[in-house]
Write an enzyme that holds these catalytic residues in place. Sequence first.
Site, PDB file in Angstrom:
ATOM      1  N   TYR A   1       0.817  -1.211   0.000  1.00 43.76           N
ATOM      2  CA  TYR A   1       0.000   0.000   0.000  1.00 43.76           C
ATOM      3  C   TYR A   1       0.855   1.268   0.000  1.00 43.76           C
ATOM      4  O   TYR A   1       0.361   2.355  -0.262  1.00 43.76           O
ATOM      5  CB  TYR A   1      -0.955   0.030   1.205  1.00 43.76           C
ATOM      6  CG  TYR A   1      -2.068  -1.007   1.117  1.00 43.76           C
ATOM      7  CD1 TYR A   1      -2.198  -1.823   0.003  1.00 43.76           C
ATOM      8  CD2 TYR A   1      -2.981  -1.157   2.146  1.00 43.76           C
ATOM      9  CE1 TYR A   1      -3.198  -2.777  -0.074  1.00 43.76           C
ATOM     10  CE2 TYR A   1      -3.996  -2.111   2.072  1.00 43.76           C
ATOM     11  CZ  TYR A   1      -4.092  -2.916   0.964  1.00 43.76           C
ATOM     12  OH  TYR A   1      -5.094  -3.853   0.890  1.00 43.76           O
TER      13      TYR A   1
ATOM     14  N   ASP B   1     -11.057  -8.749   7.487  1.00 44.66           N
ATOM     15  CA  ASP B   1     -12.475  -8.611   7.140  1.00 44.66           C
ATOM     16  C   ASP B   1     -13.157  -9.968   7.088  1.00 44.66           C
ATOM     17  O   ASP B   1     -14.307 -10.120   7.505  1.00 44.66           O
ATOM     18  CB  ASP B   1     -12.636  -7.901   5.791  1.00 44.66           C
ATOM     19  CG  ASP B   1     -12.742  -6.387   5.966  1.00 44.66           C
ATOM     20  OD1 ASP B   1     -12.483  -5.900   7.085  1.00 44.66           O
ATOM     21  OD2 ASP B   1     -13.090  -5.703   4.988  1.00 44.66           O
TER      22      ASP B   1
ATOM     23  N   LYS C   1       3.351 -15.427   1.834  1.00 43.44           N
ATOM     24  CA  LYS C   1       3.272 -16.117   0.546  1.00 43.44           C
ATOM     25  C   LYS C   1       4.702 -16.466   0.129  1.00 43.44           C
ATOM     26  O   LYS C   1       5.160 -16.116  -0.962  1.00 43.44           O
ATOM     27  CB  LYS C   1       2.571 -15.193  -0.464  1.00 43.44           C
ATOM     28  CG  LYS C   1       2.181 -15.842  -1.770  1.00 43.44           C
ATOM     29  CD  LYS C   1       1.064 -16.854  -1.649  1.00 43.44           C
ATOM     30  CE  LYS C   1       0.811 -17.507  -3.005  1.00 43.44           C
ATOM     31  NZ  LYS C   1      -0.096 -18.670  -2.908  1.00 43.44           N
TER      32      LYS C   1
ATOM     33  N   ASP D   1      -5.445  -6.939   5.511  1.00 40.72           N
ATOM     34  CA  ASP D   1      -6.645  -6.203   5.121  1.00 40.72           C
ATOM     35  C   ASP D   1      -7.754  -7.192   4.765  1.00 40.72           C
ATOM     36  O   ASP D   1      -8.893  -7.093   5.246  1.00 40.72           O
ATOM     37  CB  ASP D   1      -6.292  -5.313   3.906  1.00 40.72           C
ATOM     38  CG  ASP D   1      -7.384  -4.311   3.579  1.00 40.72           C
ATOM     39  OD1 ASP D   1      -8.410  -4.271   4.294  1.00 40.72           O
ATOM     40  OD2 ASP D   1      -7.216  -3.567   2.594  1.00 40.72           O
TER      41      ASP D   1
END
Length: 362
Positions: free
Chosen positions: A144, A255, A195, A251
């Site tokens: 980001y 959620d 990852k 992120d």
Amino acid sequence: GWRVSQSILLLPGDGIGPEIIAEARKVLNVLQRDHALDVTLEEGLIGGAAIDATGEPLPPATVQAAEAAAAILLGAVGGPKWDRIERHLRPERGLLAIRSRLGLFANLRPALLYPQLADASSLKHELVAGLDIMIVRELTGGIYFGEPRGIQTLDGGEREGVNTMRYREAEIERIQRVAFEIARKRGGRLCSVDKANVLEVSELWREVAERVAGDYPDVGLSHMYVDNAAMQLVRAPKQFDVVVTANLFGDILSDCAAMLTGSIGMLPSASLDANGKGLYEPVHGSAPDIAGQGKANPLATILSLAMLLRYTLGRLDLAERLESAVGRVLDRGLRTADIAPAGSTTVTTQEMGDAVVAALST
Ligand code: NAD
């Protein structure tokens, strides 16, 4: 000797923000009066309310008050009234600006399902009853924020979008340490999600996690690829205790974990800096559709206050007292509309706040 009491900055913001912060203030006042909580309360402007009063979403007076405060409790910002303003002057900018201004790199998102509300989840009762996960997300680095970024035009005219995922060892280490400290105080298990089978940045992430683990022999560290973690979160979520992950992965996973509980009006969060200073806020937004009607559930904000007591003020006694007061109010069957089964009786924002205040003293 004398000491200066710590200050808590309340930022109500927009929509239901002022209603839910008013209930948190009631709780704070009782803790001050009856439970030896030595804090002073300040209040400031942010978001649309600040735009209306001063022309900008994060006025200098709010920045100063935020820097001076030990912790900040925020309602929510935004609403249709301000959706047409230029992007850099929108209410949400105020929130992004205060987060980066204060260097809040550790985002804590508990996904805790009160057993009284297990039927609100979209998953089967037995998969989620007793669920209690903490997701620790890195908040100020990763893709980001990484450079280079942008949309460039290649030779021949085709365009290409670019973002960069990068993490320095020090950035990985500090978020891992926050997560290990939390795991140590909870179930003692930490799952680092990455990852690493594809990304070099994840390879480094994993290596640093292993190194930090050397300082926490009491915490069991495991690693999981993010795609598998998404699957495991909905297959068998109770296997997790604390999860730590990079900004982008966190992120999405936080959620997903939040929805396991099924009730957005119940979810608190914290964002911390290196010294334990924090911004505490409900996960939900300003809910303009129900603002001013006394329908908002104040419990996500009240539970954010419990996190403030635990993580910034170190008052575990009061945090637990407050969380158990919320539990007892739910035991009594009190429900705002968002957590009530269809057709059942509901209470208002104020009635819910009053019930928590009453339960605190019993
Ligand atoms: P929202 O979370 O505000 O609302 C989504 C739905 O959940 C609505 O139906 C709302 O009524 C309900 N809801 C939310 N909180 C509730 C509560 N405490 N009690 C009962 N019901 C509740 O999300 P949205 O509708 O996408 O966004 C509305 C505004 O909030 C937008 O301007 C958005 O930018 C802003 N927003 C702010 C934040 C923040 O301040 N951190 C976060 C998300 C959205």
